[in-house]
Motif scaffolding. Structure first.
Motif, short mmCIF file in Angstrom:
data_model
loop_
_atom_site.label_atom_id
_atom_site.label_comp_id
_atom_site.label_asym_id
_atom_site.label_seq_id
_atom_site.Cartn_x
_atom_site.Cartn_y
_atom_site.Cartn_z
N VAL A 461 -16.46 -19.20 1.96
CA VAL A 461 -15.38 -18.47 1.30
C VAL A 461 -15.82 -17.04 1.02
N LEU A 462 -14.90 -16.10 1.19
CA LEU A 462 -15.17 -14.68 0.95
C LEU A 462 -14.57 -14.23 -0.38
N HIS A 463 -15.31 -13.37 -1.09
CA HIS A 463 -14.87 -12.83 -2.37
C HIS A 463 -14.68 -11.32 -2.27
N SER A 464 -13.87 -10.79 -3.17
CA SER A 464 -13.59 -9.35 -3.18
C SER A 464 -14.73 -8.53 -3.77
N GLN A 465 -15.64 -9.16 -4.51
CA GLN A 465 -16.81 -8.52 -5.10
C GLN A 465 -18.00 -9.46 -4.94
N ASP A 468 -19.31 -14.92 -7.55
CA ASP A 468 -18.54 -16.14 -7.32
C ASP A 468 -17.27 -16.20 -8.15
N SER A 469 -17.23 -15.45 -9.25
CA SER A 469 -16.06 -15.47 -10.12
C SER A 469 -15.01 -14.44 -9.72
N SER A 470 -15.31 -13.57 -8.75
CA SER A 470 -14.35 -12.56 -8.33
C SER A 470 -13.26 -13.18 -7.46
N PRO A 471 -12.09 -12.54 -7.39
CA PRO A 471 -10.98 -13.09 -6.60
C PRO A 471 -11.32 -13.19 -5.11
N LEU A 472 -10.60 -14.07 -4.44
CA LEU A 472 -10.69 -14.13 -2.98
C LEU A 472 -9.98 -12.92 -2.39
N LEU A 473 -10.18 -12.68 -1.11
CA LEU A 473 -9.48 -11.61 -0.44
C LEU A 473 -7.99 -11.96 -0.30
N THR A 474 -7.20 -10.96 0.04
CA THR A 474 -5.77 -11.16 0.26
C THR A 474 -5.45 -10.95 1.73
N ASP A 475 -4.80 -11.92 2.33
CA ASP A 475 -4.36 -11.83 3.72
C ASP A 475 -2.88 -11.44 3.71
N ILE A 476 -2.58 -10.16 4.00
CA ILE A 476 -1.20 -9.68 3.91
C ILE A 476 -0.32 -10.27 4.99
N GLY A 477 -0.93 -10.82 6.05
CA GLY A 477 -0.14 -11.48 7.07
C GLY A 477 0.22 -12.89 6.67
N LEU A 478 -0.75 -13.59 6.10
CA LEU A 478 -0.53 -14.97 5.68
C LEU A 478 0.28 -15.04 4.39
N HIS A 479 0.07 -14.04 3.51
CA HIS A 479 0.79 -13.97 2.23
C HIS A 479 1.43 -12.59 2.12
N PRO A 480 2.57 -12.36 2.78
CA PRO A 480 3.18 -11.02 2.80
C PRO A 480 3.53 -10.48 1.42
N SER A 481 3.73 -11.36 0.46
CA SER A 481 4.08 -10.90 -0.88
C SER A 481 2.89 -10.32 -1.63
N GLY A 482 1.68 -10.46 -1.05
CA GLY A 482 0.49 -9.92 -1.69
C GLY A 482 -0.20 -10.88 -2.63
N THR A 483 0.26 -12.12 -2.69
CA THR A 483 -0.41 -13.11 -3.54
C THR A 483 -1.79 -13.42 -2.99
N PRO A 484 -2.76 -13.68 -3.86
CA PRO A 484 -4.12 -13.93 -3.38
C PRO A 484 -4.23 -15.26 -2.65
N GLN A 485 -5.29 -15.38 -1.91
CA GLN A 485 -5.58 -16.63 -1.22
C GLN A 485 -5.91 -17.71 -2.23
N THR A 486 -5.84 -18.95 -1.79
CA THR A 486 -6.15 -20.09 -2.62
C THR A 486 -7.30 -20.86 -1.99
N MET A 487 -7.75 -21.89 -2.67
CA MET A 487 -8.79 -22.76 -2.13
C MET A 487 -8.20 -23.95 -1.39
N ASP A 488 -6.90 -23.91 -1.11
CA ASP A 488 -6.30 -24.99 -0.33
C ASP A 488 -6.99 -25.10 1.02
N VAL A 489 -7.20 -26.32 1.47
CA VAL A 489 -7.98 -26.57 2.68
C VAL A 489 -7.34 -25.92 3.91
N ASN A 490 -6.03 -25.63 3.85
CA ASN A 490 -5.35 -25.01 4.98
C ASN A 490 -5.15 -23.50 4.84
N ASP A 491 -5.64 -22.92 3.76
CA ASP A 491 -5.44 -21.49 3.50
C ASP A 491 -6.66 -20.73 4.04
#
Length: 635
Positions: A461-465, A468-491
């Motif tokens: 898993v990749l972090h923004s900083q 380990d406590s920093s947010p995950l990156l944001t995939d603007i293609g997968l989440h066009p609204s800008g919501t952050p990634q999740t730990m869902d196994v398919n995300d």
């Protein structure tokens, strides 16, 4: 070609590797009692210890998988099967998308999923439990009782007790559960080959197990006739020698009056018409029986091969010369072979060693035949294939998922292994976690938001900083609204996978950052090794350059009367100051298709003058116009 390219990058697989400075040394294997459990079970039920160990290795690599079932409903080191308790709900891979991936034709609408009835041969846990005098629940959850029950079941298959390992060939073949002679023989042959070569490893629960090599073991292969199994059909299947393989042709039929109302693949003349550059690894998200029903639906999609979990049996559905509809990207489909593996990624089902080995034999043979490099730029997971347009990014598939053991699989393929690279640090790396200990806290394997079983993964898993406590990156293609990634196994928008290569963006302490989807993605440096190769960067003066999900020709390349395909840029861009690893030259091609029941239509692709490069941009590969970028050594 510049001199540095000739030296470093005939393909991006030419890498030299070394651990990052400061990486913690591997934890030495600790002595365990698992070896004694195998020895005791073998003695109790009169099975040669090397035979018991060999069978268990072919089933599970001696792992326990924390009591979770395999994709074939098998439990524990001996892979004792209980379909009634295994959570293997059907969700065929392409039921909610168009695996053809050609937006010049209307989307397919597959028929409902057929009802599947598991084969009786898959029910061994109850029988083994009775033979061992324990409960079926103990067999599923307790490694010791699982090994005892497996030994008892194996002994029940042996007609005459013998301390000679070679006399157990028929019993080993029967243990596979195969109903055809070829599959049973393949399984038994692999077991005895493992006995002759020997194996040693530390299991997923930290137990050290060794099978000492015995080159003198000579199995009595003639015993196979005693099982009276159905002969394996070959029917002209395109497979290497030494694997059980049959031809089970996919449906190719018209289902409506329109010119595009046909399925479920296209006739072609590969590799004469165009080179095959990729092999795409899938899982079926359905059982074997359901999968074989789906391939017969002309309104569904197709793939070239399916591999059965319990014994590694292979069925070919589409010949290599033709184009299967499997990757949801027509450019990739027209240049690839798709290999499905019976499995369920989101349910955390594990893949048997028998299936890994059969798949590796097939893919190694295909790669040699079609000159496909054995690296992660050309041996792709479906989760590494790009979408064809921005709107389809959220629909692109995520199999075979984080529990596919890419490191083990590439080793079975005979892919180049790491070599030491001296300091100073180079400008790119290869993802290389220790899958046995890389317990990533994914969610959603059974229910959304609920933690998956604790087990090793091949993804990081990749972090923004660098925290380990920093947010995950944001995939603007997968989440066009800008919501952050999740730990869902398919995300997959903030994850990297074993063997993938990325350009280094920054380092801080025990952390390293890579360029990923236009951002710096941070992870622990221990999960990668240095690499040398070639990276892609925007040409001077360019603030950014577009990225594409396919490498289509320019409009002027199409013949008169043909409709040029749109060259659609993705949501993403390659910005100045960033680097991405070069994966090879991608020819600009588009393969037009027609209904051709005779197989005689000349299906030559349109070839453009535009040049593209494949790059590792995020979790998926993408393409850039070669005129927009520079190739640079990753120094």
């Amino acid at each position: 070609m510049p001199r540095f390219l000739a030296v470093v990058a005939t393909s991006a697989s030419l890498v030299l590797l070394t651990p990052f400075a400061g990486t913690a040394p591997a934890t030495p294997a600790t002595p365990s009692d698992r070896q004694q459990v195998y020895d005791a079970a073998a003695a109790e039920f009169g099975v040669p210890a090397e035979v018991l160990l060999g069978v268990s290795y072919l089933e599970s690599q001696w792992n326990t998988y924390a009591g979770t079932p395999s994709v074939a409903a098998g439990y524990g080191p001996m892979h004792l099967t209980d379909f009634a308790t295994a959570n293997t709900g059907q969700r065929p891979e392409f039921e909610d998308s168009d695996g053809r991936g050609d937006d010049s034709r209307p989307m397919l609408h597959p028929a409902p999923v057929p009802t599947d009835v598991p084969a009786a041969a898959l029910q061994t846990a109850q029988q083994a439990a009775q033979l061992a005098g324990v409960s079926a629940e103990a067999v599923r959850s307790d490694p010791r009782q699982n090994i005892r029950a497996g030994a008892a079941l194996l002994a029940s298959y042996q007609k005459q007790r013998s301390g000679n390992a070679g006399d157990w060939y028929a019993a080993v073949a029967k243990y596979s559960g195969a109903t055809d002679s070829g599959s049973a023989a393949d399984f038994a042959d692999e077991v005895f080959q493992t006995i002759r070569q020997g194996e040693t490893r530390t299991t997923d629960d930290g137990q050290q197990v060794t099978l000492r090599a015995d080159a003198a073991v000579a199995p009595d292969t003639g015993q196979l006739a005693e099982l009276h199994l159905t002969p394996t059909r070959s029917n002209g299947a395109e497979c290497p020698r030494g694997v059980s393989c049959e031809l089970d042709p996919a449906a190719y039929a018209q289902y409506g009056p329109g010119p595009d109302d046909y399925g479920n693949h296209d006739t072609s003349n590969r590799p004469a018409s165009q080179k095959i550059d990729y092999i795409v690894i899938h899982d079926t998200e359905a059982t074997w029986d359901t999968t074989l029903k789906l391939i017969q639906d002309p309104k569904y999609v197709s793939w070239n091969y399916t591999i059965r979990s319990q014994d590694g049996h292979i069925a070919q559905h589409v010949l290599a010369k033709d184009v299967a509809w499997h990757a949801a990207n027509w450019y990739i489909n027209s240049r690839s072979i798709g290999v499905e593996h019976e499995g369920f990624l989101a349910e955390s089902g594990w893949y048997t060693e028998a299936m890994y080995r059969a798949s590796a034999k097939l893919v190694r043979w295909l790669a040699a035949k079609y000159q496909i490099p054995l690296n992660r730029q050309h041996i792709l997971g479906h989760d590494n294939v790009p979408a064809i347009t921005p709107t389809l990014i959220p629909k692109q598939h995520t199999d075979p998922g984080p529990y596919w053991d890419w490191d083990h699989y590439m080793a079975l393929l005979g892919a180049p292994r790491p070599l030491p690279l001296p300091a100073p640090p180079f400008g790119m790396l290869t993802i290389h976690p220790d899958m046995a200990t890389n317990n990533v806290p994914f969610t959603g394997c059974v229910k959304s938001g609920v933690a998956c079983p604790d087990r090793g993964a091949s993804e990081v898993v990749l972090h923004s900083q660098p925290s380990d406590s920093s947010p995950l990156l944001t995939d603007i293609g997968l989440h066009p609204s800008g919501t952050p990634q999740t730990m869902d196994v398919n995300d997959v928008g903030s994850r990297v996978s074993e063997g993938q290569q990325y350009a280094i963006a920054d380092r801080q302490g025990g952390w390293v950052a890579i360029w990923y989807l236009g951002q710096k993605g941070w992870f622990h440096a221990k999960d990668a090794v240095f690499a040398a190769g070639v990276v892609v960067a925007p040409k001077p003066g360019r603030a950014s350059v577009p990225i594409y999900g396919r490498a289509y020709p320019e409009a002027s390349a199409y013949p008169a009367g043909a409709t040029p395909q749109d060259i659609v840029p993705m949501t993403y861009v390659l910005s100045a100051g960033q680097r991405y690893v070069f994966g090879g030259v991608a020819p600009s091609q588009y393969l037009a298709t027609v209904w051709d029941p005779t197989g005689t239509v000349n299906t030559k692709p349109v070839n453009g003058k535009t040049r593209y490069y494949e790059i590792q941009y995020g979790h998926r590969v993408e393409f850039v116009n070669a005129d927009d970028v520079l190739l640079l050594p990753a120094f």
